[in-house]
Design a protein around this motif. Structure first.
Motif, PDB file in Angstrom:
ATOM      1  N   LEU A  78      -8.428 -10.075  -9.030  1.00 24.71           N
ATOM      2  CA  LEU A  78      -7.104 -10.658  -9.229  1.00 24.71           C
ATOM      3  C   LEU A  78      -6.312  -9.882 -10.278  1.00 24.71           C
ATOM      4  O   LEU A  78      -5.107  -9.668 -10.126  1.00 24.71           O
ATOM      5  CB  LEU A  78      -7.240 -12.124  -9.634  1.00 24.71           C
ATOM      6  CG  LEU A  78      -5.960 -12.923  -9.720  1.00 24.71           C
ATOM      7  CD1 LEU A  78      -5.247 -12.929  -8.373  1.00 24.71           C
ATOM      8  CD2 LEU A  78      -6.255 -14.337 -10.171  1.00 24.71           C
ATOM      9  N   SER A  79      -6.988  -9.423 -11.323  1.00 25.79           N
ATOM     10  CA  SER A  79      -6.338  -8.620 -12.352  1.00 25.79           C
ATOM     11  C   SER A  79      -5.803  -7.310 -11.777  1.00 25.79           C
ATOM     12  O   SER A  79      -4.667  -6.909 -12.056  1.00 25.79           O
ATOM     13  CB  SER A  79      -7.323  -8.337 -13.475  1.00 25.79           C
ATOM     14  OG  SER A  79      -6.798  -7.405 -14.372  1.00 25.79           O
ATOM     15  N   ALA A  80      -6.608  -6.637 -10.964  1.00 23.03           N
ATOM     16  CA  ALA A  80      -6.178  -5.376 -10.358  1.00 23.03           C
ATOM     17  C   ALA A  80      -5.022  -5.603  -9.386  1.00 23.03           C
ATOM     18  O   ALA A  80      -4.062  -4.826  -9.350  1.00 23.03           O
ATOM     19  CB  ALA A  80      -7.344  -4.714  -9.639  1.00 23.03           C
ATOM     20  N   PHE A  81      -5.097  -6.670  -8.610  1.00 25.90           N
ATOM     21  CA  PHE A  81      -4.027  -6.972  -7.658  1.00 25.90           C
ATOM     22  C   PHE A  81      -2.714  -7.223  -8.390  1.00 25.90           C
ATOM     23  O   PHE A  81      -1.674  -6.677  -8.017  1.00 25.90           O
ATOM     24  CB  PHE A  81      -4.406  -8.179  -6.799  1.00 25.90           C
ATOM     25  CG  PHE A  81      -3.363  -8.528  -5.781  1.00 25.90           C
ATOM     26  CD1 PHE A  81      -3.306  -7.848  -4.578  1.00 25.90           C
ATOM     27  CD2 PHE A  81      -2.434  -9.524  -6.026  1.00 25.90           C
ATOM     28  CE1 PHE A  81      -2.342  -8.156  -3.639  1.00 25.90           C
ATOM     29  CE2 PHE A  81      -1.466  -9.836  -5.100  1.00 25.90           C
ATOM     30  CZ  PHE A  81      -1.419  -9.154  -3.899  1.00 25.90           C
ATOM     31  N   VAL A 124     -10.669   4.568 -12.366  1.00 27.34           N
ATOM     32  CA  VAL A 124      -9.519   3.684 -12.557  1.00 27.34           C
ATOM     33  C   VAL A 124      -8.269   4.503 -12.837  1.00 27.34           C
ATOM     34  O   VAL A 124      -7.200   4.230 -12.285  1.00 27.34           O
ATOM     35  CB  VAL A 124      -9.797   2.680 -13.696  1.00 27.34           C
ATOM     36  CG1 VAL A 124      -8.549   1.922 -14.083  1.00 27.34           C
ATOM     37  CG2 VAL A 124     -10.902   1.719 -13.300  1.00 27.34           C
ATOM     38  N   LEU A 125      -8.397   5.532 -13.665  1.00 23.57           N
ATOM     39  CA  LEU A 125      -7.236   6.370 -13.974  1.00 23.57           C
ATOM     40  C   LEU A 125      -6.768   7.179 -12.769  1.00 23.57           C
ATOM     41  O   LEU A 125      -5.572   7.306 -12.526  1.00 23.57           O
ATOM     42  CB  LEU A 125      -7.556   7.287 -15.154  1.00 23.57           C
ATOM     43  CG  LEU A 125      -7.788   6.578 -16.488  1.00 23.57           C
ATOM     44  CD1 LEU A 125      -8.201   7.583 -17.553  1.00 23.57           C
ATOM     45  CD2 LEU A 125      -6.566   5.807 -16.909  1.00 23.57           C
ATOM     46  N   GLY A 164       6.292   6.510 -10.988  1.00 27.25           N
ATOM     47  CA  GLY A 164       5.221   5.580 -10.621  1.00 27.25           C
ATOM     48  C   GLY A 164       3.903   5.915 -11.290  1.00 27.25           C
ATOM     49  O   GLY A 164       3.170   5.019 -11.719  1.00 27.25           O
ATOM     50  N   MET A 165       3.618   7.205 -11.388  1.00 30.77           N
ATOM     51  CA  MET A 165       2.368   7.605 -12.040  1.00 30.77           C
ATOM     52  C   MET A 165       2.387   7.215 -13.514  1.00 30.77           C
ATOM     53  O   MET A 165       1.384   6.735 -14.050  1.00 30.77           O
ATOM     54  CB  MET A 165       2.143   9.109 -11.879  1.00 30.77           C
ATOM     55  CG  MET A 165       1.837   9.503 -10.451  1.00 30.77           C
ATOM     56  SD  MET A 165       1.354  11.212 -10.260  1.00 30.77           S
ATOM     57  CE  MET A 165       2.877  12.068 -10.533  1.00 30.77           C
ATOM     58  N   ALA A 166       3.526   7.407 -14.174  1.00 25.53           N
ATOM     59  CA  ALA A 166       3.620   7.066 -15.592  1.00 25.53           C
ATOM     60  C   ALA A 166       3.488   5.559 -15.804  1.00 25.53           C
ATOM     61  O   ALA A 166       2.755   5.106 -16.695  1.00 25.53           O
ATOM     62  CB  ALA A 166       4.943   7.578 -16.163  1.00 25.53           C
ATOM     63  N   VAL A 167       4.166   4.773 -14.980  1.00 29.47           N
ATOM     64  CA  VAL A 167       4.119   3.314 -15.132  1.00 29.47           C
ATOM     65  C   VAL A 167       2.720   2.786 -14.861  1.00 29.47           C
ATOM     66  O   VAL A 167       2.191   1.969 -15.625  1.00 29.47           O
ATOM     67  CB  VAL A 167       5.165   2.636 -14.206  1.00 29.47           C
ATOM     68  CG1 VAL A 167       4.953   1.138 -14.146  1.00 29.47           C
ATOM     69  CG2 VAL A 167       6.566   2.945 -14.691  1.00 29.47           C
ATOM     70  N   MET A 176       0.359   3.668 -17.694  1.00 28.91           N
ATOM     71  CA  MET A 176       0.601   2.823 -18.864  1.00 28.91           C
ATOM     72  C   MET A 176       0.048   1.417 -18.654  1.00 28.91           C
ATOM     73  O   MET A 176      -0.456   0.796 -19.588  1.00 28.91           O
ATOM     74  CB  MET A 176       2.096   2.763 -19.181  1.00 28.91           C
ATOM     75  CG  MET A 176       2.631   4.023 -19.801  1.00 28.91           C
ATOM     76  SD  MET A 176       4.345   3.884 -20.322  1.00 28.91           S
ATOM     77  CE  MET A 176       5.199   4.200 -18.793  1.00 28.91           C
ATOM     78  N   MET A 177       0.126   0.917 -17.428  1.00 24.01           N
ATOM     79  CA  MET A 177      -0.387  -0.429 -17.156  1.00 24.01           C
ATOM     80  C   MET A 177      -1.908  -0.441 -17.008  1.00 24.01           C
ATOM     81  O   MET A 177      -2.549  -1.455 -17.253  1.00 24.01           O
ATOM     82  CB  MET A 177       0.283  -1.011 -15.915  1.00 24.01           C
ATOM     83  CG  MET A 177       1.743  -1.315 -16.142  1.00 24.01           C
ATOM     84  SD  MET A 177       2.527  -2.113 -14.742  1.00 24.01           S
ATOM     85  CE  MET A 177       1.815  -3.737 -14.849  1.00 24.01           C
ATOM     86  N   ALA A 178      -2.503   0.674 -16.631  1.00 24.28           N
ATOM     87  CA  ALA A 178      -3.960   0.737 -16.478  1.00 24.28           C
ATOM     88  C   ALA A 178      -4.666   1.025 -17.793  1.00 24.28           C
ATOM     89  O   ALA A 178      -5.860   0.732 -17.922  1.00 24.28           O
ATOM     90  CB  ALA A 178      -4.326   1.804 -15.454  1.00 24.28           C
ATOM     91  N   LEU A 179      -3.964   1.558 -18.751  1.00 21.90           N
ATOM     92  CA  LEU A 179      -4.595   1.920 -20.016  1.00 21.90           C
ATOM     93  C   LEU A 179      -5.236   0.734 -20.738  1.00 21.90           C
ATOM     94  O   LEU A 179      -6.371   0.855 -21.208  1.00 21.90           O
ATOM     95  CB  LEU A 179      -3.588   2.630 -20.914  1.00 21.90           C
ATOM     96  CG  LEU A 179      -4.159   3.255 -22.171  1.00 21.90           C
ATOM     97  CD1 LEU A 179      -5.198   4.317 -21.816  1.00 21.90           C
ATOM     98  CD2 LEU A 179      -3.051   3.861 -22.997  1.00 21.90           C
ATOM     99  N   PRO A 180      -4.603  -0.440 -20.832  1.00 23.94           N
ATOM    100  CA  PRO A 180      -5.293  -1.567 -21.468  1.00 23.94           C
ATOM    101  C   PRO A 180      -6.559  -1.990 -20.733  1.00 23.94           C
ATOM    102  O   PRO A 180      -7.551  -2.376 -21.357  1.00 23.94           O
ATOM    103  CB  PRO A 180      -4.262  -2.694 -21.453  1.00 23.94           C
ATOM    104  CG  PRO A 180      -2.958  -2.020 -21.326  1.00 23.94           C
ATOM    105  CD  PRO A 180      -3.207  -0.771 -20.545  1.00 23.94           C
ATOM    106  N   VAL A 181      -6.545  -1.897 -19.424  1.00 25.69           N
ATOM    107  CA  VAL A 181      -7.738  -2.241 -18.647  1.00 25.69           C
ATOM    108  C   VAL A 181      -8.859  -1.258 -18.953  1.00 25.69           C
ATOM    109  O   VAL A 181     -10.016  -1.651 -19.145  1.00 25.69           O
ATOM    110  CB  VAL A 181      -7.407  -2.248 -17.132  1.00 25.69           C
ATOM    111  CG1 VAL A 181      -8.641  -2.472 -16.304  1.00 25.69           C
ATOM    112  CG2 VAL A 181      -6.353  -3.292 -16.830  1.00 25.69           C
TER     113      VAL A 181
END
Length: 105
Positions: free
Chosen positions: A33-36, A86-87, A60-63, A66-71
């Motif tokens: 659910l977090s990934a979705f 993940v990256l 899109g790659m930058a956004v 940035m959103m995947a970094l906390p995960v």
């Protein structure tokens, strides 16, 4: 179709593409659910912003990075093997979201 509706549909498709391998690995529902949600919200942000000094295909790659970094930072100690995947997934799906926004948005 409005931009918001299109971005939600594209985000749902990107989130589904990200969740399918996770379901096959039998990961928790919370992780799926977090990934979705990450890719659903990333698509809305990508469709409604234009980052300065970046070409359209890199927005899109930058956004998504940035959103995947906390995960990634959340599980870097436990699951180090998953970090590059993940990256890489964030970069690929971010590029696809940018292409979709550029040609259909």
């Amino acid at each position: 179709m409005t931009t918001l509706t299109l971005s939600l549909c594209v985000g749902a498709a990107a989130g589904t593409l990200d969740v399918i391998p996770m379901l096959l690995q039998r990961l928790s529902l919370r992780s799926c659910l977090s990934a979705f949600c990450t890719y659903l919200f990333a698509a809305v942000i990508i469709f409604h912003c234009n980052l300065p000094y970046l070409p359209w295909w890199a927005d899109g790659m930058a956004v998504t990075l940035m959103m995947a970094l906390p995960v990634v930072l959340n599980f870097v100690g436990k699951e180090r093997r998953a970090t590059p995947l993940v990256l890489l997934n964030a970069v690929l799906l971010g590029f696809l979201l940018s292409v979709t926004e550029h040609y259909f948005g």
